[in-house]
Design a protein around this motif. Structure first.
Motif, PDB file in Angstrom:
ATOM      1  N   THR A   1      19.678  39.758 -21.021  1.00  0.00           N
ATOM      2  CA  THR A   1      20.963  39.682 -20.323  1.00  0.00           C
ATOM      3  C   THR A   1      20.777  40.282 -18.934  1.00  0.00           C
ATOM      4  N   GLY A   2      21.830  40.186 -18.106  1.00  0.00           N
ATOM      5  CA  GLY A   2      21.789  40.828 -16.804  1.00  0.00           C
ATOM      6  C   GLY A   2      21.502  42.315 -16.928  1.00  0.00           C
ATOM      7  N   GLY A   3      22.005  42.912 -17.991  1.00  0.00           N
ATOM      8  CA  GLY A   3      21.805  44.339 -18.215  1.00  0.00           C
ATOM      9  C   GLY A   3      20.530  44.651 -18.982  1.00  0.00           C
ATOM     10  N   ASN A   4      19.639  43.683 -19.042  1.00  0.00           N
ATOM     11  CA  ASN A   4      18.299  43.884 -19.630  1.00  0.00           C
ATOM     12  C   ASN A   4      18.294  44.022 -21.140  1.00  0.00           C
ATOM     13  N   GLN A   5      19.330  43.563 -21.778  1.00  0.00           N
ATOM     14  CA  GLN A   5      19.319  43.627 -23.245  1.00  0.00           C
ATOM     15  C   GLN A   5      18.741  42.343 -23.830  1.00  0.00           C
ATOM     16  N   ARG A   6      18.133  42.479 -25.001  1.00  0.00           N
ATOM     17  CA  ARG A   6      17.524  41.326 -25.675  1.00  0.00           C
ATOM     18  C   ARG A   6      18.588  40.433 -26.292  1.00  0.00           C
ATOM     19  N   ARG A   7      18.366  39.138 -26.183  1.00  0.00           N
ATOM     20  CA  ARG A   7      19.216  38.178 -26.896  1.00  0.00           C
ATOM     21  C   ARG A   7      18.300  37.183 -27.586  1.00  0.00           C
ATOM     22  N   PHE A   8      18.484  37.034 -28.906  1.00  0.00           N
ATOM     23  CA  PHE A   8      17.576  36.220 -29.712  1.00  0.00           C
ATOM     24  C   PHE A   8      18.203  34.897 -30.120  1.00  0.00           C
ATOM     25  N   ASP A   9      17.334  33.924 -30.374  1.00  0.00           N
ATOM     26  CA  ASP A   9      17.783  32.658 -30.962  1.00  0.00           C
ATOM     27  C   ASP A   9      17.941  32.826 -32.465  1.00  0.00           C
ATOM     28  N   ALA A  10      18.595  31.829 -33.054  1.00  0.00           N
ATOM     29  CA  ALA A  10      18.890  31.896 -34.483  1.00  0.00           C
ATOM     30  C   ALA A  10      17.626  31.962 -35.333  1.00  0.00           C
ATOM     31  N   ASP A  11      16.521  31.425 -34.856  1.00  0.00           N
ATOM     32  CA  ASP A  11      15.330  31.396 -35.709  1.00  0.00           C
ATOM     33  C   ASP A  11      14.583  32.729 -35.717  1.00  0.00           C
ATOM     34  N   ALA A  12      15.042  33.705 -34.953  1.00  0.00           N
ATOM     35  CA  ALA A  12      14.334  34.983 -34.894  1.00  0.00           C
ATOM     36  C   ALA A  12      14.302  35.655 -36.267  1.00  0.00           C
ATOM     37  N   ALA A  13      15.465  35.737 -36.902  1.00  0.00           N
ATOM     38  CA  ALA A  13      15.536  36.374 -38.217  1.00  0.00           C
ATOM     39  C   ALA A  13      14.644  35.627 -39.190  1.00  0.00           C
ATOM     40  N   CYS A  14      14.627  34.324 -39.010  1.00  0.00           N
ATOM     41  CA  CYS A  14      13.821  33.461 -39.845  1.00  0.00           C
ATOM     42  C   CYS A  14      12.338  33.771 -39.702  1.00  0.00           C
ATOM     43  N   ARG A  15      11.902  33.892 -38.470  1.00  0.00           N
ATOM     44  CA  ARG A  15      10.505  34.241 -38.220  1.00  0.00           C
ATOM     45  C   ARG A  15      10.188  35.596 -38.834  1.00  0.00           C
ATOM     46  N   ILE A  16      11.113  36.497 -38.745  1.00  0.00           N
ATOM     47  CA  ILE A  16      10.867  37.830 -39.312  1.00  0.00           C
ATOM     48  C   ILE A  16      10.750  37.744 -40.832  1.00  0.00           C
TER      49      ILE A  16
END
Lengths: 115, 115
Positions: free
Chosen positions: A34-49
């Motif tokens: 984000t503009g404030g440097n926070q991570r934003r993940f796609d829906a498949d992230a949890a899946c990959r984990i």
DNA sequence: CTAGGACTTGAACTAATGGTGAAGTCAATG
DNA sequence: CATTGACTTCACCATTAGTTCAAGTCCTAG
């Protein structure tokens, strides 16, 4: 597009937030910022984990899992997940063969030690 | 009685001298001491180390191997080695079962991830 | 008896593994 | 606009299995 926060991915995947950040650092998952440097993940992230956790049970290290997941394109299709599945299966079977080989060495004609 | 030096046990077992000392510190093997405080090992020391190496291939940690070898009396008989063999075999088979369970989870009806 | 290779200790170091914690910053709500 | 929970980075932790080092001691062959 990336809408999920660390906390949401953590909840969805069943690991801690620090683990989610760790996995991103290790390249298992990727994040937009984000503009404030926070991570934003796609829906498949949890899946990959979740895949990564199974891979850990099979005995793969985080590094090996990174390589495994690297084969997965962004927006993966069913065939891509299937390919992962096959690789994991092959790896598990390889490890089972190694254990059987150890068993063979243990049980082979020559004793563990000839006293 | 204990006649073998660290170097001799190292040679006989195929590990380094520092590893032999490490294994003694960890309780995998025991040593008598000369008047000059040098270690002297029995003939079965190299043997125990070879068992330990197999156990490592099965996935046991040094701590677990210490416990395993603790069951081995001084001057072990064939039956004692056989008992070790059985325990190692059981452990390897347990690990194989765990891998099979992981495989089942991978391959079960529900996909790795439902995309 | 003496030379020198093998041995002694303890601590520090290595290298990988899989994260956690502290201190400080961001963002959404009342 | 202030609170509060979620987020940030970087350093640090603990475990595993040894290796390495320094400074000194032992023991055996010649």
């Amino acid at each position: 597009m990336g809408t999920l926060t660390v906390g949401e991915v953590a909840r969805d995947s069943g690991v801690s937030g620090s683990a989610v950040r760790f996995y991103e650092r290790q390249g298992l998952i990727t994040a937009a910022r984000t503009g404030g440097n926070q991570r934003r993940f796609d829906a498949d992230a949890a899946c990959r984990i979740r895949v990564a956790r199974v891979a850990q049970r099979v005995g793969l290290t985080v590094n090996e899992i990174r390589d495994l997941l690297a084969a997965l394109p962004p927006d993966p299709q069913l065939a891509d997940w299937q390919g992962l599945h096959d690789r994991l299966t092959a790896e598990a079977e390889r490890r089972i063969r190694d254990l059987h080989a150890a068993l063979d060495d243990i049980g082979s004609g020559r004793r563990l030690c000839d006293l």
